[in-house]
Design an enzyme around this catalytic site. Structure first.
Site, PDB file in Angstrom:
ATOM      1  N   CYS A  22       0.863  -1.180   0.000  1.00 49.89           N
ATOM      2  CA  CYS A  22       0.000   0.000   0.000  1.00 49.89           C
ATOM      3  C   CYS A  22       0.901   1.231   0.000  1.00 49.89           C
ATOM      4  CB  CYS A  22      -0.896  -0.010   1.234  1.00 49.89           C
ATOM      5  SG  CYS A  22      -1.831   1.530   1.441  1.00 49.89           S
ATOM      6  N   ASP A  44      -0.465  -5.591   0.228  1.00 50.03           N
ATOM      7  CA  ASP A  44      -1.741  -5.804  -0.451  1.00 50.03           C
ATOM      8  C   ASP A  44      -1.637  -7.132  -1.186  1.00 50.03           C
ATOM      9  OD1 ASP A  44      -3.210  -3.550   0.218  1.00 50.03           O
ATOM     10  OD2 ASP A  44      -2.466  -2.383  -1.478  1.00 50.03           O
ATOM     11  N   LEU A  86       3.050 -14.437 -24.212  1.00 51.28           N
ATOM     12  CA  LEU A  86       3.847 -14.205 -23.005  1.00 51.28           C
ATOM     13  C   LEU A  86       4.425 -15.525 -22.504  1.00 51.28           C
ATOM     14  CD1 LEU A  86       1.504 -11.784 -21.026  1.00 51.28           C
ATOM     15  CD2 LEU A  86       3.639 -11.192 -22.191  1.00 51.28           C
TER      16      LEU A  86
END
Length: 129
Positions: A34, A41, A56
């Site tokens: 955060c 978080d 990817l």
């Protein structure tokens, strides 16, 4: 030498570039900090994309996701930054990145960012009898 986090995204040739197909990736262990409190978080990141010429590579993606662990980032920024980085790496026909963040202060947050390559339209669904 142990593996280290990295912002480098690797790709590989799409094995079926003439086809529109969806790759779905779920990353249940995303963490960042955060930016206000420095507390961790936690989120699940969902990536849905229709590749064009490149896909990817998953190990590089894992190291990329890991690179956010010690960074302070608002949910909105980190989700949009991921989308921008993924687009730059593989130039997909379509991509959606969703971050579903765990509760913080009694509030759950979900952020969805999307990209559509100019001129690309999804195929019409087929209705079977």
């Amino acid at each position: 030498m142990p593996t280290q986090p990295s912002k480098t995204l690797e790709t590989f040739d799409n094995p079926a570039p003439a086809m529109d197909y969806t790759i779905r990736i779920e990353i249940p262990e995303f963490t960042c900090l955060c930016p206000k409190t420095g507390q961790p978080d936690f989120a699940t990141i969902y990536i849905d994309y229709v590749p064009d010429e490149r896909c990817l590579e998953l190990k590089a993606l894992k190291l990329y996701i890991w690179s956010f662990r010690e960074e302070g980032a608002f949910h909105e920024k980190v989700t949009n930054d991921m989308l921008a980085d993924f687009i730059a790496a593989c130039q997909p026909r379509f991509m959606r990145v969703t971050g579903r963040f765990n509760v913080r202060g009694g509030i759950y947050t979900s952020i969805t960012a999307e990209h559509r390559k100019e001129g690309w339209q999804p195929p019409q669904p087929v209705t079977l009898p």
